[in-house]
Design a protein around this motif. Sequence first.
Motif, PDB file in Angstrom:
ATOM      1  N   ILE A 129      39.938  37.223  21.494  1.00 54.93           N
ATOM      2  CA  ILE A 129      41.111  36.961  22.323  1.00 54.93           C
ATOM      3  C   ILE A 129      40.561  36.729  23.727  1.00 54.93           C
ATOM      4  N   VAL A 130      40.935  35.612  24.336  1.00 58.85           N
ATOM      5  CA  VAL A 130      40.333  35.202  25.603  1.00 58.85           C
ATOM      6  C   VAL A 130      41.352  35.289  26.726  1.00 58.85           C
ATOM      7  N   PHE A 131      40.973  35.969  27.797  1.00 56.59           N
ATOM      8  CA  PHE A 131      41.772  36.064  29.018  1.00 56.59           C
ATOM      9  C   PHE A 131      40.997  35.358  30.117  1.00 56.59           C
ATOM     10  N   ASP A 132      41.697  34.771  31.060  1.00 58.57           N
ATOM     11  CA  ASP A 132      41.050  34.101  32.180  1.00 58.57           C
ATOM     12  C   ASP A 132      41.497  34.804  33.451  1.00 58.57           C
ATOM     13  N   ALA A 133      40.531  35.246  34.248  1.00 61.68           N
ATOM     14  CA  ALA A 133      40.846  35.947  35.490  1.00 61.68           C
ATOM     15  C   ALA A 133      39.949  35.415  36.602  1.00 61.68           C
ATOM     16  N   HIS A 134      40.551  34.792  37.600  1.00 62.37           N
ATOM     17  CA  HIS A 134      39.815  34.251  38.747  1.00 62.37           C
ATOM     18  C   HIS A 134      38.694  33.310  38.301  1.00 62.37           C
ATOM     19  N   GLY A 135      38.953  32.529  37.245  1.00 65.01           N
ATOM     20  CA  GLY A 135      37.971  31.562  36.775  1.00 65.01           C
ATOM     21  C   GLY A 135      36.908  32.120  35.851  1.00 65.01           C
ATOM     22  N   ALA A 183      34.978  41.649  40.948  1.00 60.88           N
ATOM     23  CA  ALA A 183      34.332  41.612  39.637  1.00 60.88           C
ATOM     24  C   ALA A 183      34.080  40.169  39.207  1.00 60.88           C
ATOM     25  N   ALA A 184      35.045  39.298  39.429  1.00 59.58           N
ATOM     26  CA  ALA A 184      34.887  37.889  39.053  1.00 59.58           C
ATOM     27  C   ALA A 184      33.747  37.248  39.837  1.00 59.58           C
ATOM     28  N   ARG A 185      33.654  37.528  41.132  1.00 60.83           N
ATOM     29  CA  ARG A 185      32.564  36.978  41.953  1.00 60.83           C
ATOM     30  C   ARG A 185      31.208  37.441  41.430  1.00 60.83           C
ATOM     31  N   MET A 206      49.922  41.640  26.180  1.00 57.39           N
ATOM     32  CA  MET A 206      48.638  42.304  26.298  1.00 57.39           C
ATOM     33  C   MET A 206      47.768  41.517  27.274  1.00 57.39           C
ATOM     34  N   ALA A 207      47.050  42.237  28.131  1.00 55.06           N
ATOM     35  CA  ALA A 207      46.240  41.544  29.128  1.00 55.06           C
ATOM     36  C   ALA A 207      45.077  42.411  29.609  1.00 55.06           C
ATOM     37  N   ILE A 208      44.002  41.731  29.954  1.00 50.36           N
ATOM     38  CA  ILE A 208      42.841  42.329  30.610  1.00 50.36           C
ATOM     39  C   ILE A 208      42.634  41.517  31.879  1.00 50.36           C
ATOM     40  N   THR A 209      42.404  42.181  33.010  1.00 51.61           N
ATOM     41  CA  THR A 209      42.226  41.452  34.264  1.00 51.61           C
ATOM     42  C   THR A 209      40.918  41.863  34.940  1.00 51.61           C
ATOM     43  N   LEU A 210      40.481  41.002  35.841  1.00 53.81           N
ATOM     44  CA  LEU A 210      39.319  41.278  36.685  1.00 53.81           C
ATOM     45  C   LEU A 210      39.783  41.202  38.128  1.00 53.81           C
ATOM     46  N   THR A 211      39.232  42.050  38.958  1.00 55.70           N
ATOM     47  CA  THR A 211      39.491  41.905  40.384  1.00 55.70           C
ATOM     48  C   THR A 211      38.669  40.724  40.883  1.00 55.70           C
ATOM     49  N   GLU A 212      38.976  40.265  42.094  1.00 54.54           N
ATOM     50  CA  GLU A 212      38.199  39.166  42.674  1.00 54.54           C
ATOM     51  C   GLU A 212      36.732  39.565  42.829  1.00 54.54           C
ATOM     52  N   GLY A 263      31.360  33.889  30.345  1.00 47.19           N
ATOM     53  CA  GLY A 263      32.099  35.023  30.887  1.00 47.19           C
ATOM     54  C   GLY A 263      31.535  36.336  30.385  1.00 47.19           C
ATOM     55  N   VAL A 264      32.427  37.319  30.216  1.00 46.71           N
ATOM     56  CA  VAL A 264      32.007  38.639  29.743  1.00 46.71           C
ATOM     57  C   VAL A 264      32.761  39.014  28.481  1.00 46.71           C
ATOM     58  N   ARG A 265      32.097  39.790  27.643  1.00 50.27           N
ATOM     59  CA  ARG A 265      32.702  40.334  26.430  1.00 50.27           C
ATOM     60  C   ARG A 265      32.932  41.822  26.677  1.00 50.27           C
ATOM     61  N   LEU A 266      34.168  42.241  26.518  1.00 49.74           N
ATOM     62  CA  LEU A 266      34.555  43.631  26.742  1.00 49.74           C
ATOM     63  C   LEU A 266      35.048  44.219  25.433  1.00 49.74           C
ATOM     64  N   GLY A 267      34.597  45.426  25.121  1.00 49.75           N
ATOM     65  CA  GLY A 267      35.019  46.089  23.893  1.00 49.75           C
ATOM     66  C   GLY A 267      34.833  47.587  24.010  1.00 49.75           C
TER      67      GLY A 267
END
Length: 107
Positions: free
Chosen positions: A53-59, A9-11, A1-7, A25-29
Amino acid sequence: MAITLTEAAARHVQKYLARRGKGIGVRLGVKTTGCSGLAYKLEYADEAAPEDIVFDAHGVKVLVDPKSLPYLDGTELDFVREGLNEGFKFNNPNERDRCGCGESFRV
């Protein structure tokens, strides 16, 4: 399972957190609402809850509660500019239908 951010969105998140002076970071639900049943919730997070549950995307950390994860698994969060409008866009492979106003979705 994964959630990602584009560069992009991360910027955007990193810039906002820097201006804010705090946050991890951000909380998504998801929440139950609208004509199609579910709507995305997105907010800036200052700390992680024990059940997150914590995902890391582009820092950038993306925190998701366990109840929302099945609806969001595989989602990519993007930040787009279209003309004079800008905002986050959810690319969710689980979406089967979206209401006409764009506020809610169904899986």
